[in-house]
Design a protein around this motif. Sequence first.
Motif, mmCIF file in Angstrom:
data_model
loop_
_atom_site.group_PDB
_atom_site.id
_atom_site.type_symbol
_atom_site.label_atom_id
_atom_site.label_comp_id
_atom_site.label_asym_id
_atom_site.label_seq_id
_atom_site.Cartn_x
_atom_site.Cartn_y
_atom_site.Cartn_z
ATOM 1 N N GLU A 7 0.833 -1.196 0.000
ATOM 2 C CA GLU A 7 0.000 0.000 0.000
ATOM 3 C C GLU A 7 0.879 1.263 0.000
ATOM 4 O O GLU A 7 0.620 2.208 -0.748
ATOM 5 C CB GLU A 7 -0.926 0.006 1.225
ATOM 6 C CG GLU A 7 -1.974 1.088 1.207
ATOM 7 C CD GLU A 7 -2.993 0.946 0.098
ATOM 8 O OE1 GLU A 7 -3.569 1.968 -0.279
ATOM 9 O OE2 GLU A 7 -3.205 -0.174 -0.410
ATOM 10 N N ARG A 16 2.408 1.620 -3.426
ATOM 11 C CA ARG A 16 1.408 2.109 -4.377
ATOM 12 C C ARG A 16 1.208 3.618 -4.212
ATOM 13 O O ARG A 16 1.187 4.362 -5.190
ATOM 14 C CB ARG A 16 0.073 1.379 -4.182
ATOM 15 C CG ARG A 16 -0.990 1.749 -5.220
ATOM 16 C CD ARG A 16 -2.322 1.097 -4.943
ATOM 17 N NE ARG A 16 -2.888 1.451 -3.668
ATOM 18 C CZ ARG A 16 -3.497 2.610 -3.392
ATOM 19 N NH1 ARG A 16 -3.611 3.528 -4.319
ATOM 20 N NH2 ARG A 16 -3.992 2.855 -2.201
ATOM 21 N N LYS A 17 1.101 4.070 -2.960
ATOM 22 C CA LYS A 17 0.928 5.501 -2.713
ATOM 23 C C LYS A 17 2.158 6.283 -3.172
ATOM 24 O O LYS A 17 2.031 7.376 -3.722
ATOM 25 C CB LYS A 17 0.659 5.760 -1.232
ATOM 26 C CG LYS A 17 -0.722 5.333 -0.792
ATOM 27 C CD LYS A 17 -0.954 5.592 0.674
ATOM 28 C CE LYS A 17 -2.335 5.110 1.098
ATOM 29 N NZ LYS A 17 -2.558 5.318 2.534
ATOM 30 N N GLU A 19 2.007 6.589 -6.898
ATOM 31 C CA GLU A 19 0.996 7.571 -7.290
ATOM 32 C C GLU A 19 1.512 8.995 -7.078
ATOM 33 O O GLU A 19 1.344 9.863 -7.935
ATOM 34 C CB GLU A 19 -0.292 7.360 -6.495
ATOM 35 C CG GLU A 19 -1.078 6.141 -6.910
ATOM 36 C CD GLU A 19 -2.295 5.894 -6.021
ATOM 37 O OE1 GLU A 19 -2.492 6.648 -5.038
ATOM 38 O OE2 GLU A 19 -3.038 4.948 -6.313
ATOM 39 N N THR A 20 2.150 9.218 -5.929
ATOM 40 C CA THR A 20 2.700 10.545 -5.635
ATOM 41 C C THR A 20 3.767 10.915 -6.651
ATOM 42 O O THR A 20 3.799 12.049 -7.153
ATOM 43 C CB THR A 20 3.288 10.579 -4.205
ATOM 44 O OG1 THR A 20 2.260 10.241 -3.275
ATOM 45 C CG2 THR A 20 3.865 11.944 -3.873
#
Length: 85
Positions: free
Chosen positions: A34, A37-38, A41-42
Amino acid sequence: MEEIANQFLSLGAVGVIAYTLFKNTLEEKKEDRELYRKSVETFAETSKSYAESITTLSVRVENVEEVNGRIETKIDKILEKKEGN
């Protein structure tokens, strides 16, 4: 997952400890995925923002170059008129 839990629990106290460690490891891996993934994305959002900024700056530079070209042309015409007189 339930079957694995039952197998660990059938081993007694050692099984409970092993199951707990196993379960915690899976939860940590899930949290790591997680966070990864974040982070991706950032990074993607930041990269997109930089790309948009670069594009905007490129357009501005092109506009400045165009204006400079027109100014140079006007200056050349003025100088030609003065030289012609």
